[in-house]
Scaffold this active site. Structure first.
Site, PDB file in Angstrom:
ATOM      1  N   SER A 283       0.802  -1.227   0.000  1.00 36.70           N
ATOM      2  CA  SER A 283       0.000   0.000   0.000  1.00 36.70           C
ATOM      3  C   SER A 283       0.835   1.278   0.000  1.00 36.70           C
ATOM      4  O   SER A 283       0.312   2.367   0.225  1.00 36.70           O
ATOM      5  CB  SER A 283      -0.921   0.003   1.223  1.00 36.70           C
ATOM      6  OG  SER A 283      -0.164   0.001   2.415  1.00 36.70           O
ATOM      7  N   CYS A 284       2.116   1.155  -0.264  1.00 33.96           N
ATOM      8  CA  CYS A 284       3.024   2.304  -0.224  1.00 33.96           C
ATOM      9  C   CYS A 284       2.992   3.064  -1.549  1.00 33.96           C
ATOM     10  O   CYS A 284       3.484   2.574  -2.577  1.00 33.96           O
ATOM     11  CB  CYS A 284       4.433   1.804   0.086  1.00 33.96           C
ATOM     12  SG  CYS A 284       5.733   3.021  -0.139  1.00 33.96           S
ATOM     13  N   ALA A 285       2.416   4.269  -1.526  1.00 36.21           N
ATOM     14  CA  ALA A 285       2.319   5.084  -2.748  1.00 36.21           C
ATOM     15  C   ALA A 285       3.698   5.502  -3.251  1.00 36.21           C
ATOM     16  O   ALA A 285       3.949   5.547  -4.462  1.00 36.21           O
ATOM     17  CB  ALA A 285       1.460   6.311  -2.478  1.00 36.21           C
TER      18      ALA A 285
ATOM     19  N   CYS B  19       6.413   3.859  -2.975  1.00 37.68           N
ATOM     20  CA  CYS B  19       7.027   2.682  -3.597  1.00 37.68           C
ATOM     21  C   CYS B  19       6.577   2.568  -5.048  1.00 37.68           C
ATOM     22  O   CYS B  19       7.388   2.297  -5.941  1.00 37.68           O
ATOM     23  CB  CYS B  19       6.640   1.409  -2.837  1.00 37.68           C
ATOM     24  SG  CYS B  19       7.165   1.356  -1.118  1.00 37.68           S
TER      25      CYS B  19
END
Length: 201
Positions: free
Chosen positions: A68-70, A72
């Site tokens: 869920s890491c934007a 990333c």
């Protein structure tokens, strides 16, 4: 990965400088010597291939991510845009190793401070102070609770970037592209700065 058979391993008893010497020998008349020389050449070629592979692995860009890491996703999009190969490691689905952590630390400027979020709730829940933990204890803790890592963490042989920043990430760009118009136009289309994501997921 290159592996050596037991027979091949038994041959590797000659110092490396002798391999180079033997590798250049020509006009060997003895059949027995020629057979030995062929075996030595084979081993030397395997060593050279292994060295190339090891160098490529060290140079390969590794991105440590979470689903869920934007930031990333932005980092991966940036590398994909320039067809720069990288290896992705989802820290929630693939267990970190001590080698992973020590590689990050080796390329960092401020050690653990650069790669972990001391505000992570897991530290509060466990009533732990990262500053008071030993290196080995903290490394083991990160492996068990990878959510304490900031992300993305991008690393190669010499460089480390934590979070996504469209200027800082250019350290991973091949020199011939750094000043190109394509690069400049693409960079303008991305957010100017993204902080490393360190929330617990």
């Amino acid at each position: 990965m290159v592996s050596f058979s037991k027979k091949t391993k038994n041959i590797v008893t000659i110092p490396y400088h002798l391999f180079n010497l033997l590798y250049n020998i020509k006009n060997v008349k003895s059949n027995k010597t020629q057979k030995k020389l062929k075996k030595i050449k084979k081993v030397l070629n395997l060593y050279k291939k292994y060295d190339i592979i090891q160098n490529e692995v060290r140079r390969m860009i590794q991105i440590y991510t979470t689903p869920s890491c934007a930031s990333c996703r932005k980092a991966k999009k940036w590398f994909d845009q320039y067809n720069i190969p990288y290896s992705e490691k989802n820290i929630f689905s693939i267990k970190l190793s001590k080698e992973d952590i020590f590689r990050m630390l080796a390329n960092s400027e401020n050690g653990f401070e650069d790669i972990i979020s001391t505000r992570s709730k897991i530290f509060r829940e466990k009533k732990l102070e990262p500053e008071q933990m030993s290196v080995q204890a903290l490394v083991s803790f990160i492996i068990e609770y990878p959510s304490v890592l900031k992300r993305p963490i991008i690393i190669n042989e010499n460089e480390l970037q934590v979070g996504y920043n469209n200027e800082d990430i250019t350290i991973f760009l091949p020199k011939e592209l750094r000043n190109s118009e394509i690069f400049n136009s693409f960079s303008k289309g991305l957010d100017e700065d993204e902080e490393a994501e360190d929330e617990d997921e």
